[in-house]
Design an enzyme around this catalytic site. Structure first.
Site, mmCIF file in Angstrom:
data_model
loop_
_atom_site.group_PDB
_atom_site.id
_atom_site.type_symbol
_atom_site.label_atom_id
_atom_site.label_comp_id
_atom_site.label_asym_id
_atom_site.label_seq_id
_atom_site.Cartn_x
_atom_site.Cartn_y
_atom_site.Cartn_z
ATOM 1 N N HIS A 291 -20.578 3.655 -33.605
ATOM 2 C CA HIS A 291 -21.113 4.420 -32.469
ATOM 3 C C HIS A 291 -22.292 3.632 -31.910
ATOM 4 O O HIS A 291 -23.129 3.145 -32.668
ATOM 5 C CB HIS A 291 -21.565 5.806 -32.945
ATOM 6 C CG HIS A 291 -21.829 6.770 -31.830
ATOM 7 N ND1 HIS A 291 -22.890 6.636 -30.963
ATOM 8 C CD2 HIS A 291 -21.154 7.871 -31.436
ATOM 9 C CE1 HIS A 291 -22.847 7.623 -30.081
ATOM 10 N NE2 HIS A 291 -21.806 8.393 -30.351
ATOM 11 N N ARG A 314 -25.621 10.338 -22.783
ATOM 12 C CA ARG A 314 -25.144 9.402 -21.765
ATOM 13 C C ARG A 314 -24.211 10.094 -20.792
ATOM 14 O O ARG A 314 -24.251 9.866 -19.592
ATOM 15 C CB ARG A 314 -24.434 8.212 -22.423
ATOM 16 C CG ARG A 314 -25.403 7.206 -23.024
ATOM 17 C CD ARG A 314 -24.671 6.124 -23.799
ATOM 18 N NE ARG A 314 -24.126 6.636 -25.037
ATOM 19 C CZ ARG A 314 -22.904 6.395 -25.487
ATOM 20 N NH1 ARG A 314 -22.092 5.641 -24.782
ATOM 21 N NH2 ARG A 314 -22.486 6.896 -26.631
#
Ligand SMILES: Cc1cc2nc3c(=O)[nH]c(=O)nc-3n(C[C@H](O)[C@H](O)[C@H](O)COP(=O)(O)OP(=O)(O)OC[C@H]3O[C@@H](n4cnc5c(N)ncnc54)[C@H](O)[C@@H]3O)c2cc1C
Length: 492
Positions: A291, A314
């Protein structure tokens, strides 16, 4: 006379047992392993329990379904508390065609299958003799709406907020509007229903060490609790999770190149050896997801275990800046590509053996508001701070201005981002007094995609048996099921 006294005595003893049983049914169940269940008669016909190994979402979901089908369930977990890594999940659950998507204005979502195949990349067409990947992905995506409904309707979990995450063509990741992250919300809701059911028993700090096999058939498990070894007979659901947290064991064996990366997972050894001993086939063991954003805690930057900086940060508009405060990637590209873009840059030399980067995650006020549920926790932990734009470095201010211009134009010429989340900060002097949220992030091992080969019924496949000789040629076992939330069922 003697006979009628005896009948009266038997009658009185019967009443005493019945009253005692009503009050102590769980204790009786625990002691004798026989279900005394006055509410669910179906369960009485099931003297052997369904044994569920692992109390993450896979194990909890399987337990609930087994109880609904009339079985009784004995769950074993080696951890002191239930929930596994599942309880940490923070972005949400994917589902296509859900009513929550429609309420959010996404009338149609036919791209889930294609998005999943694209994310799988070249692996999708590998090892087809062992696993029918197309069928599995189809099960995953086709049943995703039902899975989201199941969590929302059966357990009352709020999943009304829908966000777009990396690799998705449209928003389809569901979470609640409140402060509780989705993993904790779903785990606690299912767990509550399970513990309310007298047919359910959880043993914590109980480590399964092997499967009991008689005449080539799996009949139960051997586990250790309080240094005592116990044998338990029953059908087995094996839901022991992945091995991303086994940094020096299975991870180092299958992906030595990832040695030294921090992780979001609990530091624990994988349990795959238990399945390997009974001949279960393994696939994709080198497929480990990295990740791109685990928080670097300024108070303890070198610690290996990292809190995840949820992808929603995000998705709702956050951007990433290199250590020179420049944007370098489409932040909503797949996790693999975003991680790769970071890991292509030189890593920090300060953290010794650990390979760590110091990337800035920056969110404008729109993204901060949209992720307020997460943000409160991150700010409280000291992982993110608020800053006025004018307090950023000149390079960061320039990156913010350029990105804000792209949002206004609806076109990101630099990196091709097409969705800007809730970003609303304008470009130029008008934004200097506005507050943005910033934190440092680094790539982390997040989960492993490989494990037991299984069919769309979650039945494990044995080495040497191929799908082409009949779909569902599972390992010869009365009942060993792998319950994996990532592929088999997509409950989470
Ligand atoms: C920080 C974080 C955030 C995430 N966010 C998301 C998200 O938003 N959306 C999403 O879809 N996925 C997310 N994931 C991935 C997701 O959480 C996992 O795919 C999922 O938790 C796997 O569930 P599981 O039940 O298979 O395993 P786990 O939840 O890991 O549970 C496995 C359990 O098995 C027990 N166990 C293991 N071996 C034994 C043994 N030998 N004997 C007894 N017990 C044993 C362990 O103690 C553990 O409790 C996230 C993961 C992390 C770490």
């Amino acid at each position: 006379m003697y006979r009628s006294r005896r009948l009266l005595l038997i009658f009185l003893i019967g009443i005493v047992i019945a009253v005692f049983s009503l009050h102590h049914r769980n204790a009786i169940f625990d002691t004798f392993g026989v279900l005394v269940n006055f509410r669910e008669p179906a369960a009485m016909s099931s003297p052997r329990p369904v044994i569920v190994v692992g109390s993450g979402l896979a194990g909890l979901s399987a337990s609930y379904e087994a109880l609904q089908a009339g079985a009784r369930v004995h769950m074993l977990d080696r951890a002191p508390k239930p929930g596994g890594n599942s309880i940490k999940a923070s972005s949400g659950i994917n589902g296509a065609h859900t009513r929550f998507q429609k309420a959010a204005g996404i009338a149609k979502d036919d791209a889930f299958y294609d998005d999943s195949v694209r994310s799988a990349g070249r692996r999708f067409s590998q090892d087809l003799a062992k696993v029918d990947r197309a069928r599995l992905v189809n099960t995953l995506t086709e049943r995703s709406e039902a899975a989201v409904n199941w969590v929302a309707d059966e357990f009352g979990v709020d999943l009304s907020v829908v966000a777009i995450l990396g690799g998705h063509m449209v928003p389809r990741t569901h979470r609640g509007a409140g402060k509780l992250p989705p993993g904790a919300a779903i785990v606690s809701a299912i767990q509550k229903k399970l513990t309310d059911n007298p047919g359910f028993q959880l043993s914590s700090l109980a480590e399964v060490v092997s499967l009991a096999v008689r005449d080539d058939v799996v009949m139960g498990v051997r586990y250790v609790q309080d240094k005592q070894t116990h044998d338990l007979d029953g059908a087995v659901v094996f839901a022991a999770g992945g091995f991303a947290g086994d940094a020096m064991g299975m991870l180092a064996k299958y992906r030595p190149d990832l040695a030294g990366l921090p992780s979001t997972n609990d530091d624990r050894p994988g349990s795959h050896g238990i399945l390997e001993e009974v001949g279960v086939e393994f696939v994709d063991m080198t497929s480990v997801q990295v990740h791109p954003t685990g928080f670097v805690d300024p108070k303890d930057p070198a610690v290996r275990y990292k809190f995840l900086a949820a992808e929603a940060l995000r998705g709702e508009g956050g951007i990433l800046l290199s250590d020179e405060d420049k944007r370098f990637v489409n932040e909503l590209d797949t996790r693999e590509k975003v991680s790769e873009a970071i890991m292509n840059m030189p890593h920090s030399k300060e953290t010794g053996d650990s390979r760590q980067w110091y990337i800035t995650l920056l969110m404008d006020p729109g993204a901060c508001e949209a992720t307020a549920g997460h943000l409160g926790f991150y700010m409280w932990k000291g992982l993110m701070q608020k800053k006025k734009v004018k307090e950023l470095s000149p390079a960061a201010i320039e990156a913010v201005d350029r990105y804000a211009e792209s949002v206004t134009k609806g076109k990101d010429d630099a990196f091709g981002r097409t969705n800007f989340g809730r970003w609303r900060l304008p470009a130029g002097e008008a934004n200097r007094e506005e507050e943005v949220c910033v934190g440092k992030v680094t790539p982390v091992t997040h989960f492993t995609m490989g494990g037991a080969a299984f069919n769309e019924k979650a039945q494990p496949l044995r080495a040497g048996r191929s799908r082409s000789r009949g779909s569902g040629r599972q390992a010869k076992s009365r009942a060993v099921y792998t319950a994996t939330t990532d592929l088999a069922d997509h409950r989470f």
